[in-house]
Design a protein around this motif. Structure first.
Motif, PDB file in Angstrom:
ATOM      1  N   ALA A  67     -23.548  42.335  52.672  1.00  0.00           N
ATOM      2  CA  ALA A  67     -22.151  41.930  52.501  1.00  0.00           C
ATOM      3  C   ALA A  67     -22.149  40.673  51.649  1.00  0.00           C
ATOM      4  O   ALA A  67     -22.906  39.722  51.918  1.00  0.00           O
ATOM      5  CB  ALA A  67     -21.489  41.670  53.851  1.00  0.00           C
ATOM      6  N   ILE A  81     -19.174  45.305  50.816  1.00  0.00           N
ATOM      7  CA  ILE A  81     -20.084  45.703  51.896  1.00  0.00           C
ATOM      8  C   ILE A  81     -20.783  46.983  51.452  1.00  0.00           C
ATOM      9  O   ILE A  81     -20.144  48.035  51.330  1.00  0.00           O
ATOM     10  CB  ILE A  81     -19.328  45.941  53.213  1.00  0.00           C
ATOM     11  CG1 ILE A  81     -18.431  44.754  53.548  1.00  0.00           C
ATOM     12  CG2 ILE A  81     -20.292  46.231  54.344  1.00  0.00           C
ATOM     13  CD1 ILE A  81     -17.349  45.076  54.553  1.00  0.00           C
ATOM     14  N   THR A 131     -19.708  51.534  48.668  1.00  0.00           N
ATOM     15  CA  THR A 131     -19.332  50.134  48.876  1.00  0.00           C
ATOM     16  C   THR A 131     -17.890  50.039  49.351  1.00  0.00           C
ATOM     17  O   THR A 131     -16.988  50.619  48.730  1.00  0.00           O
ATOM     18  CB  THR A 131     -19.470  49.330  47.570  1.00  0.00           C
ATOM     19  OG1 THR A 131     -20.795  49.454  47.066  1.00  0.00           O
ATOM     20  CG2 THR A 131     -19.147  47.862  47.798  1.00  0.00           C
ATOM     21  N   PHE A 161     -20.807  41.300  61.485  1.00  0.00           N
ATOM     22  CA  PHE A 161     -21.761  41.069  60.402  1.00  0.00           C
ATOM     23  C   PHE A 161     -23.027  40.397  60.913  1.00  0.00           C
ATOM     24  O   PHE A 161     -24.110  40.620  60.364  1.00  0.00           O
ATOM     25  CB  PHE A 161     -21.115  40.198  59.317  1.00  0.00           C
ATOM     26  CG  PHE A 161     -20.180  40.939  58.413  1.00  0.00           C
ATOM     27  CD1 PHE A 161     -19.695  42.194  58.742  1.00  0.00           C
ATOM     28  CD2 PHE A 161     -19.773  40.382  57.209  1.00  0.00           C
ATOM     29  CE1 PHE A 161     -18.831  42.882  57.910  1.00  0.00           C
ATOM     30  CE2 PHE A 161     -18.917  41.059  56.356  1.00  0.00           C
ATOM     31  CZ  PHE A 161     -18.441  42.306  56.705  1.00  0.00           C
TER      32      PHE A 161
END
Length: 301
Positions: A67, A81, A131, A161
């Motif tokens: 990311a 991402i 993505t 994350f």
């Protein structure tokens, strides 16, 4: 001649006036030590994080990679991402789910950056890189972000994350169960369950269970040890008794139970699928033609 001695107090004053402190290394900071809290600059927030987590949603297994905070196509900020999107359907190609957003605390970021986003159609049983991309603002903190996948009416995946806290991967859970389900007292026509699992998605048609529910899926063959020419298995003939005693039929658009064992033969490829309250737990009973004595116990931990 006697040597002049400087009093200790005078030496300390001299050190202070020159800006030196004993043990300070001449005023140079030791890079191995953390900076002092008072007056020290804050560490720069990271602009790239390796997520390295997977989730399952609508017949896809998605493994997230890097990311990054980047310049958006509109001139502001964006986050991209990267992921590998594995289509688990045995038949149907599809693009990955677009019902996605990011959260940071109580802030939500749901505006995609279409110029940076790449979500290709993935053939059945194949994988493609892709993505996600979102427009963000000055309040966005990469390390605090969570990717939320799915509509509120359906089961949702949540992928922080950083760290494991809050991860909702919706990973399918195998059920260790095999055995027979008899259609009638003679026992000459029966199902043989070879595998079972609990999961929130339905891979074949890229479906997702509603909020608070999940699928129990059982793979089976059917055997006809008689001369009878009509030994079809139909979805309508299969039922699952829940731990609370409720009996339910197979789930529409999920179950694929219809197979035909010819006389003195076995047919394969049957799939019985039931929508049950989540989390599935306890002892379930699978019956054919509601023949309770021929039922198969399906314990789920």
């Amino acid at each position: 001649m006697s040597k002049l001695r400087v009093p200790a107090v005078s030496a300390a004053i001299a050190l202070a006036l020159t800006g030196c402190v004993p043990g300070s290394g001449g005023g140079q900071a030791d890079p191995s030590r953390p900076a002092a809290a008072s007056g020290s600059p804050a560490a720069a927030a990271p602009t790239e994080i390796q997520i390295n987590k997977s989730y399952w949603y609508t017949g896809f297994k998605v493994t997230l990679g890097a990311a990054r905070l980047v310049a958006s196509s509109a001139g502001g900020k964006a986050v991209t991402i990267e992921g590998v999107f594995q289509n688990l359907s045995p038949e149907h190609p599809r693009e990955p789910a677009s019902d996605v957003l990011l959260t940071v605390g109580d802030r939500t970021y749901a505006e995609p950056d279409h110029q940076l986003e790449q979500l290709p159609e993935v053939p059945a049983q194949r994988s493609q890189p892709g993505t996600y991309a979102f427009a963000v603002d000055e309040h966005f903190v990469l390390a605090d972000a969570v990717l939320v996948v799915g509509r509120p009416a359906d089961r949702q995946a949540a992928i922080p994350f950083t760290g494991p806290d809050g991860l909702v991967a919706l990973e399918p859970k195998p059920v260790s169960i095999t055995g027979k389900v008899l259609r009638e007292k003679s026992g000459k026509v029966y199902l043989t369950v070879s595998a079972a699992e609990v999961r929130a998605d339905e891979p074949l048609l890229h479906g997702e269970a509603p909020t608070g529910q999940e699928f129990v899926r059982l793979t089976f063959s059917a055997t006809n040890d008689t001369a009878a020419g009509f030994a079809w298995v139909f979805d309508r003939d299969l039922h699952l008794r829940l731990p609370d005693g409720t009996v339910i039929a197979t789930a529409d658009n999920c179950s694929r139970a219809q197979i035909y064992p010819a006389p003195y033969a076995t047919a394969t490829g049957g799939l019985a699928c039931f929508l049950v309250p989540s989390p599935a737990s306890g002892e379930y009973l699978l019956t054919w033609n509601r023949y309770a004595k021929g039922a198969l116990r399906v314990p789920i931990d």
